[in-house]
Design a protein around this motif. Structure first.
Motif, PDB file in Angstrom:
ATOM      1  N   PHE A   1      -5.209   3.687   4.906  1.00 29.01           N
ATOM      2  CA  PHE A   1      -4.830   4.625   3.850  1.00 29.01           C
ATOM      3  C   PHE A   1      -4.601   6.034   4.383  1.00 29.01           C
ATOM      4  O   PHE A   1      -3.645   6.707   3.990  1.00 29.01           O
ATOM      5  CB  PHE A   1      -5.893   4.665   2.751  1.00 29.01           C
TER       6      PHE A   1
ATOM      7  N   THR B   1      -7.412   3.230  -1.374  1.00 29.17           N
ATOM      8  CA  THR B   1      -8.177   4.218  -0.608  1.00 29.17           C
ATOM      9  C   THR B   1      -9.308   3.570   0.179  1.00 29.17           C
ATOM     10  O   THR B   1      -9.883   4.215   1.067  1.00 29.17           O
ATOM     11  CB  THR B   1      -8.756   5.312  -1.517  1.00 29.17           C
TER      12      THR B   1
ATOM     13  N   THR C   1      -0.067   4.285  -2.553  1.00 28.59           N
ATOM     14  CA  THR C   1      -0.494   5.589  -2.046  1.00 28.59           C
ATOM     15  C   THR C   1       0.096   6.737  -2.861  1.00 28.59           C
ATOM     16  O   THR C   1      -0.524   7.802  -2.983  1.00 28.59           O
ATOM     17  CB  THR C   1      -0.114   5.722  -0.560  1.00 28.59           C
TER      18      THR C   1
ATOM     19  N   ARG D   1      -1.348   8.220   3.620  1.00 28.75           N
ATOM     20  CA  ARG D   1      -1.540   9.512   2.950  1.00 28.75           C
ATOM     21  C   ARG D   1      -0.933  10.633   3.787  1.00 28.75           C
ATOM     22  O   ARG D   1      -0.227  11.503   3.267  1.00 28.75           O
ATOM     23  CB  ARG D   1      -3.034   9.752   2.743  1.00 28.75           C
TER      24      ARG D   1
ATOM     25  N   GLU E   1       0.817  -1.214   0.000  1.00 30.06           N
ATOM     26  CA  GLU E   1       0.000   0.000   0.000  1.00 30.06           C
ATOM     27  C   GLU E   1       0.855   1.271   0.000  1.00 30.06           C
ATOM     28  O   GLU E   1       0.410   2.327  -0.458  1.00 30.06           O
ATOM     29  CB  GLU E   1      -0.929   0.007   1.218  1.00 30.06           C
TER      30      GLU E   1
END
Length: 295
Positions: free
Chosen positions: A243, A238, A209, A247, A205
Motif C-alpha cells: 500500500f 491499507t 488506493t 500511496r 489495489e
C-alpha cells in the motif's frame, strides 16, 4: 493550444459526424476538452494529439462494460463516435444526465463488480508513471532543487514498482477511480463509471488506493467513511504490504499534475508548492491539510 483552438476542433469533429451547427457547452477544458451538446444529449471529448488508439480503446471498454452489465458512460452510437481532427481524436458519448459523486459504499460496490470480471484481451497493463517525467519538466514554478527531488522520487518509486509485493490477482481496473469518475445518477440511482481512459489490467489495489488516501494522506474523509468503503468492498488495502508504494505513486501523480498546472496558470503555484512541501516532509506527517482541487 488555446481553449478556442480546442473548441474549433470539437466543432470540426461535430461536422464530420454529421452534427450541424452544434452548441458547445464547456464542461472542462484543459489538456483535453469536454463539451455538452444539449440539443443532442451528447458529450464531446477532445483528447491529446496522438491518442487515437487510446480513444478507440476507451470506446471498446465502454462497450465491454455494457455487455457485462457494469454501468458506464455509453458511446453515442452515431456511426462516427471517433473522429480525428488535426491529429487529435474526438469521441462522442451519450450524456449521462443529472448525477452526483458516488459515495464510498457506492464506489466500493462498483469496483467489486468491475474487479470480478475476466480480463479482456484488448486491455493493456497499467502504466502508473505515464507522463510524470514530462510534468516535472513542465513545472516551471518549482525550484530546480525541488524538481530534482521529484525526479529522484520518481526513480525510487519506479524501482519499488518493479519489486511490488504480490497482492490480489491482477485483472481489469478503472485506473482513476475517484468520486468524480464513479458517479451515481439522480433519477435511477445507478452508480456509473466515467472517464475510461486509464482502464487497464493491473492490481485491484490501484483502484482501492484512490479512496484510501482520501483518509490516510489528506483527511478528506473520516475513519468511519473509509471503514464503510473497505467493508463494502471486502478488503482494506491499507493492510497490504504494497500500500505505501501505491500511496506514494498516487501522491506523486497528484503533485506533478499540480506542478504542471502551475507552469501555465500562476493561480496554482501555491498549491503545487504545498504538495511538494508535503512530500518532502516540510509540513509534518500525514494526513496533510491544504490539498485543494486543481480545476
Amino acid at each position: 493550444m488555446s481553449d478556442a483552438d480546442i473548441a474549433q476542433i470539437a466543432q470540426k469533429a461535430c461536422a464530420a459526424a454529421g452534427i450541424a451547427a452544434p452548441h458547445l457547452v464547456p464542461i472542462k477544458v484543459a489538456e483535453n476538452g469536454i463539451y455538452r451538446l444539449p440539443e443532442h444529449q451528447l458529450v464531446v471529448r477532445v483528447a491529446r494529439a496522438g491518442q487515437s488508439a487510446a480513444a478507440r480503446r476507451e470506446l471498446e471498454v465502454a462497450g465491454w462494460l455494457q455487455d457485462n452489465a457494469v454501468a458506464a458512460v455509453r458511446p453515442a452510437g452515431t456511426g462516427s463516435d471517433l473522429v480525428v481532427i488535426d491529429e487529435r481524436p474526438v469521441t462522442f458519448w451519450r450524456e449521462l444526465g443529472p448525477h452526483r459523486p458516488g459515495t464510498e459504499r457506492e464506489i466500493a460496490t462498483a469496483l467489486r463488480a468491475l474487479h470480478s470480471l475476466p480480463a479482456p484481451g484488448f486491455l493493456n497493463e497499467v502504466k502508473p508513471f505515464v507522463r510524470l517525467t514530462e510534468r516535472i519538466d513542465a513545472a516551471a514554478t518549482i525550484s530546480p532543487d525541488d524538481r530534482q527531488w521529484l525526479r529522484d522520487r520518481l526513480s525510487e518509486l519506479h524501482a519499488e514498482w518493479a519489486g511490488l509485493d504480490p497482492g490480489r490477482p491482477w485483472g481489469p481496473i478503472h485506473g482513476d477511480a475517484w468520486e468524480g469518475n464513479v458517479v451515481t445518477t439522480v433519477d435511477l440511482g445507478v452508480t456509473t463509471f466515467l472517464d475510461l481512459e486509464r482502464a487497464s489490467i493491473g492490481p485491484p489495489e490501484w483502484d482501492l488506493t484512490s479512496t484510501a488516501i482520501k483518509h490516510s494522506s489528506f483527511g478528506w474523509i473520516s475513519t468511519s467513511r473509509y471503514e464503510a468503503f473497505w467493508r463494502e468492498y471486502g478488503y482494506d488495502v491499507t493492510t497490504w504490504s504494497g500500500f505505501s508504494l501505491l500511496r506514494g505513486i498516487r501522491e506523486l501523480r497528484m503533485t506533478c499534475m499540480a506542478a504542471q498546472a502551475a507552469g501555465s496558470n500562476p493561480a496554482h503555484t501555491a498549491q503545487a508548492q504545498h504538495r511538494v512541501d508535503c512530500l518532502r516532509g516540510r509540513v509534518g506527517p500525514r494526513p496533510w491539510s491544504g490539498w485543494e482541487p486543481i480545476p
